[in-house]
Enzyme design. Sequence first.
Site, PDB file in Angstrom:
ATOM      1  N   ASP A  47       0.822  -1.215   0.000  1.00  0.00           N
ATOM      2  CA  ASP A  47       0.000   0.000   0.000  1.00  0.00           C
ATOM      3  C   ASP A  47       0.852   1.261   0.000  1.00  0.00           C
ATOM      4  OD1 ASP A  47      -2.318  -1.442   0.040  1.00  0.00           O
ATOM      5  OD2 ASP A  47      -2.639  -1.281   2.190  1.00  0.00           O
ATOM      6  N   GLY A  97      -6.007  -1.356  -0.958  1.00  0.00           N
ATOM      7  CA  GLY A  97      -5.779   0.032  -0.559  1.00  0.00           C
ATOM      8  C   GLY A  97      -6.819   0.435   0.462  1.00  0.00           C
ATOM      9  N   ARG A  98      -6.476   0.324   1.760  1.00  0.00           N
ATOM     10  CA  ARG A  98      -7.453   0.559   2.820  1.00  0.00           C
ATOM     11  C   ARG A  98      -7.740   2.038   3.025  1.00  0.00           C
ATOM     12  NH1 ARG A  98      -9.737  -1.893   7.207  1.00  0.00           N
ATOM     13  NH2 ARG A  98      -8.779  -3.869   6.619  1.00  0.00           N
TER      14      ARG A  98
END
Length: 369
Positions: A141, A184-185
Site C-alpha cells: 500500500d 488500498g485501505r
Amino acid sequence: MKSVVMSALENDYRVIGIRRGWAGLLHYNLDEHSTHDYYVKDLSLHDVHRIDRTGGTFLHTSRTNPQRVKPQDVPDFLKNSAYGKAIDDKGTMDYTDYIMKVLSHLGIDILVTIGGDDTLSYSVRLHKEGFPVVAIPKTMDNDVFGTDYCIGFSTAITRSVDFITNMRTSVGSHERIGVVELFGRNAGETSLIAGYLAYVDRVLIPEVPFNMERLAGYIMEDKRNNPSNYAILTISEGAIMEAGSIIESGEEDAYGHRKLGGIGEVVAEEIKRLTGQGIMYQQLGYLMRSGAPDSLDRMVAMSFGHLAIQLIQRNDFGKLTALHGGKYTTVPVEMVLSGKKVVDVKSFYDISTYKPFIKDFLGVPMFLS
C-alpha cells in the site's frame, strides 16, 4: 531479509529468525522446548541465498498484536498467568511483559522488524519499553508514515498494470466496462498509480468519495469515445460513495481492522443498473502482492537491509529506514504512529473527473507520494 542476514553474518552477528513474527514470540512456551524448534530458527547464508528469487517469506507472517490479544487468541499456557494485563472489559490483554521475557530468554539483543504500520506499531511499543529496534517499512500500500517508499509497492503496481493491460483483451473484445478493484485501505496510491500507468479511464480512491451517477455518466462517455467501444476504471478497496460507508466484513483483527473488499462489485452492479452495459469485474486482491519482486523492490529491499545493519553497528536504535527525495535516510520509528500517509489529492488528483492529474511535474516525487 537476505541483505540483513548476509550483512549481519559478515559482521560477526548471530541472526535468529522468528517464525510468524509477533505470533512466534507470543506463542513461544518457555516450558515447552518443541515451541523453540517450531518458532525459532538460526539463519545462515544457505537459508537466504535464494529467497530473493520468489516473493513472500519462508518465516511466514501473522496478524498478531501482543499488546491487544483477544481472549480467544491467548495461548493456553498464558491464560490466567501473571504476564497479561487487561486493557478493556472484553478481556483483551497486553502481553508485552511476556514478549520481553521471551526476548531475554532467547538472548536476542536487537530486533530488526519488517512490515507495515500495524506490525511496526508494536516495534514502537518495544522501543518505548527500552528494547533496541530497527524497523524496515514493507507494505504494497506504500502507506507507512515517515518514508516516501515501502518495499512491495513497485511490484504491486507492476503486477496491477500487467493485469489491467491483459484484461483489455476481454473487455475490448466484448465491448464492456471493466471494473478492477485493488488493495488500498486508507490510501489510494495503488489505484492512483496503477490507473495512471495503465491509462485507465477513471480512478477511484479512498480519499475522495465519489458520486455514482456522475461516475456512470463519465464511464459511458469514455466508452463511446473509445474506438474499440470499451472503458476501464480502477477502484481502491477502501473507496466509498458519497453519503456511503466503507464495505467491510468479518470481525476486527488484532489491529482493529475488519476485512475490506467488495466495493468494486457494488460499483459494477450500479454501473450496469444505471447504464444497461455489460460489466467485467475483477478483484485482483492477493495477486497484486504475489510472485517475484521487481528490480526496484530488490534494490530498495537490499539497501534497507544493509542500512539496518549499519544502524546496528552504530548502536543507532529506534529508527525506521526510509527514502526521502530519492535518498536513503532514517527517521525515528515513532513516526509510523504520527500520521496517516494518503494521496496528496490537491497535487495529483482531479476530484471532479475522478482522474489522476499532475498540475506541475517540477519537483514532484517519483512515486507521486
